[in-house]
Design a protein around this motif. Sequence first.
Motif, PDB file in Angstrom:
ATOM      1  N   SER A 298       0.853  -1.286   0.076  1.00 17.15           N
ATOM      2  CA  SER A 298       0.103   0.137   0.036  1.00 17.15           C
ATOM      3  C   SER A 298       0.863   1.319   0.104  1.00 17.15           C
ATOM      4  O   SER A 298       0.365   2.394  -0.191  1.00 17.15           O
ATOM      5  N   SER A 299       2.110   1.405   0.061  1.00 18.76           N
ATOM      6  CA  SER A 299       3.069   2.399   0.010  1.00 18.76           C
ATOM      7  C   SER A 299       4.478   2.005  -0.403  1.00 18.76           C
ATOM      8  O   SER A 299       4.798   0.970  -0.433  1.00 18.76           O
ATOM      9  N   ALA A 300       5.044   3.162  -0.653  1.00 21.48           N
ATOM     10  CA  ALA A 300       6.273   3.264  -1.400  1.00 21.48           C
ATOM     11  C   ALA A 300       7.217   4.201  -0.784  1.00 21.48           C
ATOM     12  O   ALA A 300       6.890   5.513  -0.784  1.00 21.48           O
ATOM     13  N   LEU A 301       8.400   4.136  -0.561  1.00 20.72           N
ATOM     14  CA  LEU A 301       9.384   5.220  -0.205  1.00 20.72           C
ATOM     15  C   LEU A 301      10.511   5.217  -1.148  1.00 20.72           C
ATOM     16  O   LEU A 301      11.264   4.349  -1.503  1.00 20.72           O
ATOM     17  N   THR A 302      10.604   6.541  -1.939  1.00 21.71           N
ATOM     18  CA  THR A 302      11.391   6.646  -3.024  1.00 21.71           C
ATOM     19  C   THR A 302      12.696   7.767  -2.768  1.00 21.71           C
ATOM     20  O   THR A 302      12.200   8.608  -1.835  1.00 21.71           O
ATOM     21  N   ILE A 303      13.761   7.614  -3.333  1.00 22.97           N
ATOM     22  CA  ILE A 303      14.515   8.663  -3.290  1.00 22.97           C
ATOM     23  C   ILE A 303      14.732   8.712  -5.075  1.00 22.97           C
ATOM     24  O   ILE A 303      15.305   8.210  -5.567  1.00 22.97           O
ATOM     25  N   ASP A 304      14.416  10.208  -5.313  1.00 24.03           N
ATOM     26  CA  ASP A 304      14.551  10.254  -6.769  1.00 24.03           C
ATOM     27  C   ASP A 304      15.829  11.081  -7.039  1.00 24.03           C
ATOM     28  O   ASP A 304      16.381  12.138  -6.047  1.00 24.03           O
ATOM     29  N   ASN A 305      16.380  10.624  -8.091  1.00 17.90           N
ATOM     30  CA  ASN A 305      17.800  11.185  -8.606  1.00 17.90           C
ATOM     31  C   ASN A 305      18.782  11.102  -7.288  1.00 17.90           C
ATOM     32  O   ASN A 305      19.542  12.216  -7.023  1.00 17.90           O
ATOM     33  N   ILE A 306      18.759  10.183  -6.833  1.00 14.50           N
ATOM     34  CA  ILE A 306      20.017   9.937  -5.737  1.00 14.50           C
ATOM     35  C   ILE A 306      21.218  10.100  -6.320  1.00 14.50           C
ATOM     36  O   ILE A 306      21.626  10.023  -7.374  1.00 14.50           O
ATOM     37  N   ASP A 307      22.140  11.065  -5.462  1.00 15.27           N
ATOM     38  CA  ASP A 307      23.310  11.580  -5.626  1.00 15.27           C
ATOM     39  C   ASP A 307      24.283  10.220  -5.961  1.00 15.27           C
ATOM     40  O   ASP A 307      24.643   9.246  -5.128  1.00 15.27           O
ATOM     41  N   PRO A 308      24.906  10.112  -7.245  1.00 10.05           N
ATOM     42  CA  PRO A 308      25.478   8.805  -7.442  1.00 10.05           C
ATOM     43  C   PRO A 308      26.633   8.675  -6.455  1.00 10.05           C
ATOM     44  O   PRO A 308      27.193   7.616  -6.539  1.00 10.05           O
ATOM     45  N   ALA A 309      27.231   9.690  -5.887  1.00 13.42           N
ATOM     46  CA  ALA A 309      28.586   9.479  -5.147  1.00 13.42           C
ATOM     47  C   ALA A 309      27.997   8.602  -3.834  1.00 13.42           C
ATOM     48  O   ALA A 309      28.946   8.078  -3.202  1.00 13.42           O
ATOM     49  N   LEU A 310      26.859   8.467  -3.734  1.00 14.32           N
ATOM     50  CA  LEU A 310      26.332   7.934  -2.360  1.00 14.32           C
ATOM     51  C   LEU A 310      26.549   6.140  -2.471  1.00 14.32           C
ATOM     52  O   LEU A 310      26.442   5.516  -1.588  1.00 14.32           O
ATOM     53  N   LEU A 311      26.319   5.892  -3.998  1.00 18.59           N
ATOM     54  CA  LEU A 311      26.233   4.464  -4.541  1.00 18.59           C
ATOM     55  C   LEU A 311      27.547   4.036  -5.105  1.00 18.59           C
ATOM     56  O   LEU A 311      27.199   3.333  -6.278  1.00 18.59           O
ATOM     57  N   VAL A 312      28.627   4.396  -4.627  1.00 19.04           N
ATOM     58  CA  VAL A 312      29.933   3.843  -5.353  1.00 19.04           C
ATOM     59  C   VAL A 312      30.115   2.570  -4.912  1.00 19.04           C
ATOM     60  O   VAL A 312      30.126   2.036  -3.985  1.00 19.04           O
ATOM     61  N   ASN A 313      30.409   1.772  -5.973  1.00 14.72           N
ATOM     62  CA  ASN A 313      30.743   0.105  -5.619  1.00 14.72           C
ATOM     63  C   ASN A 313      32.053   0.119  -4.661  1.00 14.72           C
ATOM     64  O   ASN A 313      33.108  -0.644  -5.599  1.00 14.72           O
ATOM     65  N   GLU A 314      32.245   0.519  -3.680  1.00 14.52           N
ATOM     66  CA  GLU A 314      33.456   0.436  -3.216  1.00 14.52           C
ATOM     67  C   GLU A 314      33.051   0.323  -1.492  1.00 14.52           C
ATOM     68  O   GLU A 314      32.333   0.840  -0.921  1.00 14.52           O
ATOM     69  N   ILE A 315      33.968  -0.632  -0.937  1.00 11.88           N
ATOM     70  CA  ILE A 315      33.645  -0.925   0.639  1.00 11.88           C
ATOM     71  C   ILE A 315      34.000   0.588   1.346  1.00 11.88           C
ATOM     72  O   ILE A 315      35.151   1.379   1.083  1.00 11.88           O
ATOM     73  N   THR A 316      33.113   0.872   2.132  1.00  9.59           N
ATOM     74  CA  THR A 316      33.121   2.084   2.826  1.00  9.59           C
ATOM     75  C   THR A 316      33.804   1.709   4.298  1.00  9.59           C
ATOM     76  O   THR A 316      33.666   0.651   5.061  1.00  9.59           O
ATOM     77  N   THR A 317      34.716   2.716   4.664  1.00 10.82           N
ATOM     78  CA  THR A 317      35.114   2.505   6.019  1.00 10.82           C
ATOM     79  C   THR A 317      34.152   3.369   6.985  1.00 10.82           C
ATOM     80  O   THR A 317      34.126   3.038   8.279  1.00 10.82           O
ATOM     81  N   THR A 318      33.838   4.530   6.511  1.00 10.25           N
ATOM     82  CA  THR A 318      33.006   5.390   7.185  1.00 10.25           C
ATOM     83  C   THR A 318      31.770   5.581   6.333  1.00 10.25           C
ATOM     84  O   THR A 318      31.877   5.681   5.004  1.00 10.25           O
ATOM     85  N   PRO A 319      30.458   5.690   6.867  1.00 11.84           N
ATOM     86  CA  PRO A 319      29.432   5.922   5.697  1.00 11.84           C
ATOM     87  C   PRO A 319      29.488   7.290   5.038  1.00 11.84           C
ATOM     88  O   PRO A 319      29.923   8.335   5.322  1.00 11.84           O
ATOM     89  N   ARG A 320      29.128   6.870   3.603  1.00 13.17           N
ATOM     90  CA  ARG A 320      28.808   8.322   2.962  1.00 13.17           C
ATOM     91  C   ARG A 320      27.593   8.936   3.133  1.00 13.17           C
ATOM     92  O   ARG A 320      26.593   8.060   3.514  1.00 13.17           O
ATOM     93  N   THR A 321      27.371  10.331   3.089  1.00 14.45           N
ATOM     94  CA  THR A 321      26.344  10.818   3.651  1.00 14.45           C
ATOM     95  C   THR A 321      25.944  11.931   2.766  1.00 14.45           C
ATOM     96  O   THR A 321      26.646  12.458   1.869  1.00 14.45           O
ATOM     97  N   GLY A 322      24.805  12.128   2.597  1.00 15.05           N
ATOM     98  CA  GLY A 322      23.896  13.116   1.620  1.00 15.05           C
ATOM     99  C   GLY A 322      22.903  13.813   2.327  1.00 15.05           C
ATOM    100  O   GLY A 322      22.424  13.067   3.249  1.00 15.05           O
ATOM    101  N   LEU A 323      22.587  14.827   2.079  1.00 19.88           N
ATOM    102  CA  LEU A 323      21.434  15.694   2.480  1.00 19.88           C
ATOM    103  C   LEU A 323      20.148  15.709   1.681  1.00 19.88           C
ATOM    104  O   LEU A 323      20.272  15.862   0.218  1.00 19.88           O
ATOM    105  N   ILE A 324      19.032  15.562   2.187  1.00 19.28           N
ATOM    106  CA  ILE A 324      17.838  15.466   1.324  1.00 19.28           C
ATOM    107  C   ILE A 324      17.544  16.795   0.900  1.00 19.28           C
ATOM    108  O   ILE A 324      17.684  17.896   1.663  1.00 19.28           O
ATOM    109  N   ASN A 325      17.051  16.810  -0.357  1.00 18.60           N
ATOM    110  CA  ASN A 325      16.831  18.084  -0.932  1.00 18.60           C
ATOM    111  C   ASN A 325      15.152  18.129  -1.628  1.00 18.60           C
ATOM    112  O   ASN A 325      14.840  17.282  -2.606  1.00 18.60           O
TER     113      ASN A 325
END
Length: 323
Positions: free
Chosen positions: A200-227
Amino acid sequence: MKKYASLLLFALILNGCDDGDLTVDTIDFSNESIKAQTCDPLTNNLIYKLKPQESLLIQLPDNSIINDPSVYSYDINNSTYRVVYRAYDGTVATANICGTIPPKTPNITEEWIGTAGKIEITTTSIPGTASTDGSTTITGYNHTIVFRNITFAKPAGDQVEAEYVFGNFSTSYTAPNTVFTNPVQQCTNASKQVYNYNASSALTIDNIDPALLVNEITTTPRTGLINANGTTNKVLLRTYINGTLTQSYFCNTTIPSSPAVSETWIARDGLAGESGIIEVTTTNVNKVFTHTIVLKNVTLQKDHSSFKLATNYVLGNLEVVVP
């Protein structure tokens, strides 16, 4: 002799008054035990209060009671916006107000008609029980109804009330379901929309910043701000009616007409280090990168209503297989 005459006169007075009629000088429905009711909870076009031999009714166009915190004002015109008071010669019940064929009794002995003034409705949200995860919910809305400068046309002549408090009328609300058990998916089209959903519901992130989804292991989380109004990182929660949501609904050039969108909630703009943060942690096992997406301190807004997701709300895992 005078003593017997007095007793006879008193008996005649009692007999003359014992006809079931109710003589009305003022209207008083202020007792909190007298609850406002509606004939149709889907439209709320007739709201009323009942006392044993009295009723006070408000007739409105469909959906004039709005589930959104604000102040709404309507002109009383005895047509589309009506206020009516009635007194009866017997006990009045819901069937007398809402029945398709109202009972013959009791009879109306007096009627006051609102001919001018305003119906003022102040609406506030009713919060749910506080949660330990920091989330909040809305369980309903309270509508405080007041008549301003209302003129009643009554048998004895017009009567004006500068302020008459009708009282509170409550409506229920079903909060969006934000529990998603599916894996997170991402569209391959230009939107690059990230989404999770249930029936009955969906949560979406439109045009997510591609820098957040780089295929590399993180040592600290990547962060971005909702716009909320920008071109990237726009977070939306939608609810749907008249159908069951499935994965086939998403990533289409043309948005399907079914199921239909019922509500759209928009996440407020993020503030660095405080709220509205998208956090992504990436791991890699056998060339499968798993991006865990967490929304931190997010408030969702619809018009004047708002609620919070859990302080650390896990949207889910997005898996990317790398050859």
